[in-house]
Design a protein around this motif. Structure first.
Motif, PDB file in Angstrom:
ATOM      1  N   GLU A 153     -11.063  54.726 -35.945  1.00 16.80           N
ATOM      2  CA  GLU A 153     -11.671  54.569 -34.612  1.00 16.80           C
ATOM      3  C   GLU A 153     -11.057  55.507 -33.580  1.00 16.80           C
ATOM      4  O   GLU A 153     -11.720  55.912 -32.629  1.00 16.80           O
ATOM      5  CB  GLU A 153     -11.497  53.129 -34.111  1.00 16.80           C
ATOM      6  N   ILE A 154      -9.777  55.819 -33.772  1.00 17.16           N
ATOM      7  CA  ILE A 154      -9.036  56.648 -32.825  1.00 17.16           C
ATOM      8  C   ILE A 154      -8.671  57.964 -33.497  1.00 17.16           C
ATOM      9  O   ILE A 154      -8.231  57.983 -34.654  1.00 17.16           O
ATOM     10  CB  ILE A 154      -7.740  55.939 -32.355  1.00 17.16           C
ATOM     11  N   ARG A 155      -8.840  59.063 -32.780  1.00 15.44           N
ATOM     12  CA  ARG A 155      -8.519  60.375 -33.325  1.00 15.44           C
ATOM     13  C   ARG A 155      -7.050  60.455 -33.709  1.00 15.44           C
ATOM     14  O   ARG A 155      -6.182  59.860 -33.072  1.00 15.44           O
ATOM     15  CB  ARG A 155      -8.874  61.473 -32.325  1.00 15.44           C
ATOM     16  N   ARG A 156      -6.778  61.241 -34.761  1.00 12.84           N
ATOM     17  CA  ARG A 156      -5.427  61.305 -35.297  1.00 12.84           C
ATOM     18  C   ARG A 156      -4.704  62.603 -34.955  1.00 12.84           C
ATOM     19  O   ARG A 156      -3.562  62.807 -35.381  1.00 12.84           O
ATOM     20  CB  ARG A 156      -5.471  61.154 -36.821  1.00 12.84           C
ATOM     21  N   ASP A 157      -5.343  63.497 -34.198  1.00 14.42           N
ATOM     22  CA  ASP A 157      -4.699  64.770 -33.884  1.00 14.42           C
ATOM     23  C   ASP A 157      -3.713  64.656 -32.724  1.00 14.42           C
ATOM     24  O   ASP A 157      -3.088  65.645 -32.337  1.00 14.42           O
ATOM     25  CB  ASP A 157      -5.745  65.859 -33.602  1.00 14.42           C
ATOM     26  N   PHE A 158      -3.585  63.460 -32.143  1.00 21.04           N
ATOM     27  CA  PHE A 158      -2.553  63.192 -31.148  1.00 21.04           C
ATOM     28  C   PHE A 158      -1.701  62.034 -31.646  1.00 21.04           C
ATOM     29  O   PHE A 158      -2.230  61.058 -32.186  1.00 21.04           O
ATOM     30  CB  PHE A 158      -3.165  62.815 -29.794  1.00 21.04           C
ATOM     31  N   PRO A 159      -0.386  62.098 -31.450  1.00 24.56           N
ATOM     32  CA  PRO A 159       0.470  60.992 -31.891  1.00 24.56           C
ATOM     33  C   PRO A 159       0.251  59.735 -31.061  1.00 24.56           C
ATOM     34  O   PRO A 159      -0.233  59.796 -29.923  1.00 24.56           O
ATOM     35  CB  PRO A 159       1.887  61.539 -31.702  1.00 24.56           C
ATOM     36  N   SER A 161       2.337  57.910 -29.524  1.00 24.66           N
ATOM     37  CA  SER A 161       3.111  57.893 -28.279  1.00 24.66           C
ATOM     38  C   SER A 161       2.382  58.592 -27.137  1.00 24.66           C
ATOM     39  O   SER A 161       2.414  58.136 -25.987  1.00 24.66           O
ATOM     40  CB  SER A 161       4.481  58.549 -28.492  1.00 24.66           C
ATOM     41  N   VAL A 162       1.695  59.693 -27.447  1.00 24.19           N
ATOM     42  CA  VAL A 162       0.962  60.435 -26.414  1.00 24.19           C
ATOM     43  C   VAL A 162      -0.232  59.617 -25.915  1.00 24.19           C
ATOM     44  O   VAL A 162      -0.474  59.512 -24.709  1.00 24.19           O
ATOM     45  CB  VAL A 162       0.481  61.797 -26.957  1.00 24.19           C
ATOM     46  N   LEU A 163      -0.979  59.019 -26.834  1.00 22.69           N
ATOM     47  CA  LEU A 163      -2.144  58.228 -26.448  1.00 22.69           C
ATOM     48  C   LEU A 163      -1.726  56.969 -25.684  1.00 22.69           C
ATOM     49  O   LEU A 163      -2.385  56.585 -24.716  1.00 22.69           O
ATOM     50  CB  LEU A 163      -2.944  57.854 -27.696  1.00 22.69           C
ATOM     51  N   ALA A 164      -0.629  56.341 -26.103  1.00 21.12           N
ATOM     52  CA  ALA A 164      -0.142  55.158 -25.388  1.00 21.12           C
ATOM     53  C   ALA A 164       0.281  55.519 -23.976  1.00 21.12           C
ATOM     54  O   ALA A 164       0.071  54.745 -23.024  1.00 21.12           O
ATOM     55  CB  ALA A 164       1.021  54.531 -26.153  1.00 21.12           C
ATOM     56  N   THR A 165       0.868  56.697 -23.812  1.00 19.70           N
ATOM     57  CA  THR A 165       1.267  57.158 -22.475  1.00 19.70           C
ATOM     58  C   THR A 165       0.056  57.347 -21.580  1.00 19.70           C
ATOM     59  O   THR A 165       0.110  57.058 -20.375  1.00 19.70           O
ATOM     60  CB  THR A 165       2.067  58.473 -22.579  1.00 19.70           C
ATOM     61  N   GLN A 166      -1.057  57.827 -22.145  1.00 16.39           N
ATOM     62  CA  GLN A 166      -2.272  57.996 -21.354  1.00 16.39           C
ATOM     63  C   GLN A 166      -2.753  56.662 -20.786  1.00 16.39           C
ATOM     64  O   GLN A 166      -3.139  56.555 -19.624  1.00 16.39           O
ATOM     65  CB  GLN A 166      -3.379  58.643 -22.206  1.00 16.39           C
ATOM     66  N   ILE A 167      -2.699  55.629 -21.614  1.00 18.74           N
ATOM     67  CA  ILE A 167      -3.086  54.302 -21.130  1.00 18.74           C
ATOM     68  C   ILE A 167      -2.094  53.808 -20.084  1.00 18.74           C
ATOM     69  O   ILE A 167      -2.478  53.202 -19.074  1.00 18.74           O
ATOM     70  CB  ILE A 167      -3.183  53.297 -22.293  1.00 18.74           C
ATOM     71  N   ASP A 168      -0.813  54.072 -20.293  1.00 13.52           N
ATOM     72  CA  ASP A 168       0.213  53.676 -19.327  1.00 13.52           C
ATOM     73  C   ASP A 168      -0.076  54.279 -17.951  1.00 13.52           C
ATOM     74  O   ASP A 168       0.023  53.603 -16.930  1.00 13.52           O
ATOM     75  CB  ASP A 168       1.598  54.145 -19.790  1.00 13.52           C
ATOM     76  N   ILE A 169      -0.413  55.561 -17.935  1.00 16.57           N
ATOM     77  CA  ILE A 169      -0.691  56.258 -16.677  1.00 16.57           C
ATOM     78  C   ILE A 169      -1.910  55.655 -15.991  1.00 16.57           C
ATOM     79  O   ILE A 169      -1.901  55.381 -14.782  1.00 16.57           O
ATOM     80  CB  ILE A 169      -0.906  57.764 -16.929  1.00 16.57           C
ATOM     81  N   LEU A 170      -2.960  55.408 -16.772  1.00 14.91           N
ATOM     82  CA  LEU A 170      -4.187  54.843 -16.214  1.00 14.91           C
ATOM     83  C   LEU A 170      -3.955  53.447 -15.639  1.00 14.91           C
ATOM     84  O   LEU A 170      -4.363  53.146 -14.517  1.00 14.91           O
ATOM     85  CB  LEU A 170      -5.278  54.797 -17.286  1.00 14.91           C
ATOM     86  N   ARG A 171      -3.283  52.593 -16.403  1.00 19.11           N
ATOM     87  CA  ARG A 171      -3.102  51.220 -15.930  1.00 19.11           C
ATOM     88  C   ARG A 171      -2.127  51.139 -14.762  1.00 19.11           C
ATOM     89  O   ARG A 171      -2.312  50.327 -13.858  1.00 19.11           O
ATOM     90  CB  ARG A 171      -2.693  50.289 -17.073  1.00 19.11           C
ATOM     91  N   SER A 172      -1.124  52.009 -14.730  1.00 18.84           N
ATOM     92  CA  SER A 172      -0.196  52.031 -13.597  1.00 18.84           C
ATOM     93  C   SER A 172      -0.910  52.461 -12.317  1.00 18.84           C
ATOM     94  O   SER A 172      -0.673  51.892 -11.241  1.00 18.84           O
ATOM     95  CB  SER A 172       0.971  52.984 -13.883  1.00 18.84           C
TER      96      SER A 172
END
Length: 213
Positions: A153-159, A161-172
């Motif tokens: 379901e989620i692309r694998r070309d990014f680790p 940690s990077v994708l989780a950080t994107q959500i962190d930035i958005l929710r913050s």
């Protein structure tokens, strides 16, 4: 909330943990009774019946006490949520369940949330390393993304940690906006929009479909 003692801990480690628990409990009681701004570190030390040097050895500022308290709450919620989300059918439903649970607590504790976010942002600007970054809500989000990558379901070309950080930035960013005016929108409903933005991007899908047509 009482952190669980770990097997094999030394007497000194248990003593330090007990002191930190005492400080947090005492400080939160003072914050709630007389307000955060009206509470001093000296008052916390006196109420907890410890030396001021001992208090400062554990927490440099009172914001750090709130930060640790919120990390403990976040870790507790994560532990209760982790197993249940694995039973959900897809990444979106898992993220919805995890963030809804976490931000229900945030909605009920806006003052502590604002104090904690401000403290963490200051530390980030100073280049301080966050030793607890992979705990709490962040740990659930990372696990959900990992499962999403395994299921395709989620692309694998990014680790993860990077994708989780994107959500962190958005929710913050959403929480900071909400704290400015809590009547502006419902926080947990807005978090559903954050999930859609993360999964689908910022493209207006309706317009994109019309263009393709």
């Amino acid at each position: 909330m009482e952190p669980v003692d770990r097997p094999g801990e030394s007497r000194l480690e248990r003593k330090k943990k007990e002191t930190r628990r005492k400080i947090i409990t005492t400080a939160l009681d003072l914050f709630r009774r007389q307000g955060f701004d009206n509470t001093t570190m000296e008052q916390i030390a006196e109420k907890a019946d410890i030396a001021r040097k001992t208090l400062y050895n554990h927490f440099p500022v009172k914001e750090a006490i709130v930060d640790e308290y919120m990390r403990d709450i976040s870790s507790e919620l994560a532990g209760k949520t982790m197993e249940s989300i694995k039973k959900l059918p897809d990444t979106r439903s898992r993220l919805m369940a995890a963030l809804d649970k976490a931000y229900q607590w945030v909605e009920n504790n806006p003052e502590f949330t604002g104090i904690c976010l401000g403290y963490r942002m200051k530390n980030m600007c100073r280049g301080s390393k966050d030793e607890s970054a992979e705990k709490g809500t962040r740990s659930i989000v990372s696990e959900i993304i990992r499962l999403g990558q395994e299921n395709g379901e989620i692309r694998r070309d990014f680790p993860v940690s990077v994708l989780a950080t994107q959500i962190d930035i958005l929710r913050s960013a959403v929480v900071l906006d909400w704290l400015k005016d809590m009547s502006k929108f419902e926080l947990r409903r807005k978090m559903a929009g954050v999930i859609d933005l993360f999964l689908n991007g910022a493209t207006n899908r309706k317009n994109a479909d019309q263009t393709k047509g």
